[in-house]
Design an enzyme around this catalytic site. Structure first.
Site, mmCIF file in Angstrom:
data_model
loop_
_atom_site.group_PDB
_atom_site.id
_atom_site.type_symbol
_atom_site.label_atom_id
_atom_site.label_comp_id
_atom_site.label_asym_id
_atom_site.label_seq_id
_atom_site.Cartn_x
_atom_site.Cartn_y
_atom_site.Cartn_z
ATOM 1 C CE LYS A 155 -4.044 1.986 -0.072
ATOM 2 N NZ LYS A 155 -5.147 1.642 -1.533
ATOM 3 C CB SER A 225 -3.367 -0.685 -3.603
ATOM 4 O OG SER A 225 -4.316 -0.155 -3.368
#
Length: 361
Positions: A155, A225
């Site tokens: 992330k 992401s």
């Protein structure tokens, strides 16, 4: 010895933690053993997708009931916005327990990097930071050989107008002033950092102008992401280790394009599934989690035919790709509670992407 537990739990809203709460109350999850939660939340997956932050805050509050808040914040909350098409919102909870069992088995490691200076986003500084974080997560998992790593979930941050302004106030320039484009550049640099850490690429093979442009450079095991809800990187490594025992195993595949489910079928067969057609109901109970990346091909074609995912001004290309790939994989496994993350810059070949399969033995 450490034993990995993975729980896939349906969600009915970005703050619906009732399934996790029940699992804790029933003793199926020990909250103090949770090291990561992946979530598919029903936002747009773009810069202003606040469903990710909403979910992260809700989960942090939940786990803070069982541990100090600082310890709860060490859990890697990897929220991926966008459940387009038939994709089902859900949580995947990763837990580390102690016990006995056959090995090698699924091993899980995590790492948090420091805050990334905005001027390093999408540049060599981010590649270096992520590579170091992956090595730290591998050590946390007890994995020495990069070949034993099957999936690395990152992330990563993005740029906002405020963050761009903060860099400018220090006399620094950023890679882009487009907040939306910054998501792709952050994913791109993070994926290349994974490739460097796993030995898929050398750092000196990557020029700054390659980031987000040279699709020949990619990782077969990176899933990145971007989100507004963090400033550094949260990194989760999934692999196999003889130091771990238990019933869970992991394998990976790389889709060459958005239709290419055959490598995923082959991974399932390596794990003991027949997978000659759609999984049977009995086989579906063995499939614990399916994690995938999705990206429209940059030449706007799919097996020789034109697609319009890059030309749609109303719907982001990553949203189209998530729905498409989830549908393709759902046709193989028989359900759509699949973690498909959009935006696969340098994550698998152009138009394709890595897939991880977690199953019981």
């Amino acid at each position: 010895m450490p034993v990995a537990k993975v729980h896939r739990i349906s969600a009915f809203a970005p703050d619906d933690i009732s399934g996790i709460t029940r699992a804790i109350a029933d003793g199926r999850i020990d909250p103090k053993g949770v090291i990561a939660v992946f979530g598919k939340t029903e936002g747009n997956g773009c810069v202003n997708d606040f469903s990710r932050g909403f979910a992260t805050a809700t989960l942090t509050q939940l786990f803070s009931q069982f541990m100090a808040r600082d310890d709860a914040q060490k859990i890697c909350f990897v929220m991926s916005g966008g459940t387009e098409g038939g994709m089902a919102p859900h949580w995947t909870v990763f837990e580390r327990a102690e016990g006995e069992g056959p090995g090698p088995a699924l091993a899980i490691g995590r790492a948090h990097t420091p805050a990334l200076p905005p001027e390093d986003l999408g540049r060599a500084g981010e590649i270096e930071m992520v590579a170091e974080g992956v090595r730290e997560a591998m050590a946390d998992a007890g994995i020495d050989n990069p070949g034993d790593v099957h999936f690395v979930q990152v992330k990563c941050p993005l740029l906002t107008a405020q963050r761009i302004g903060e860099a400018a106030a220090r006399g620094k320039t950023v890679a882009t002033t487009s907040t939306l484009k910054s998501m792709g550049l952050s994913r791109a640099a993070s994926a290349l950092g994974v490739a460097v850490a796993l030995g898929e690429l050398r750092a000196d093979q990557i020029a700054e102008h390659d980031i987000g442009e040279n699709w020949a450079l990619h990782s077969a095991r990176a899933s990145c992401s971007a989100g507004i809800e963090l400033l550094g990187h949260e990194i989760v490594v999934l692999g196999m280790s003889k130091q771990w025992g238990g019933p869970l195993v992991v394998d990976h595949a790389v889709m060459a394009d958005a239709i290419d489910v055959e490598p995923v079928r082959a991974a399932l067969q390596r794990l003991g599934f027949s997978a000659s057609g759609q999984l049977s109901p009995a086989e579906r109970t063995r499939l614990v989690a399916l994690l995938a990346k999705a990206e429209p091909s940059q030449n706007a074609t799919l097996r020789g035919f034109r697609h319009t995912m890059l030309d749609d001004s109303d719907i982001s290309p990553t949203r189209h790709a998530r729905a498409f790939v989830c549908g393709a994989l759902a046709g193989l496994v028989g359900h759509a509670e699949i973690y498909v993350s959009g935006g696969a810059e340098h994550q698998g070949p152009d138009g394709g992407g890595p897939v991880a399969v977690i199953t019981t033995r």
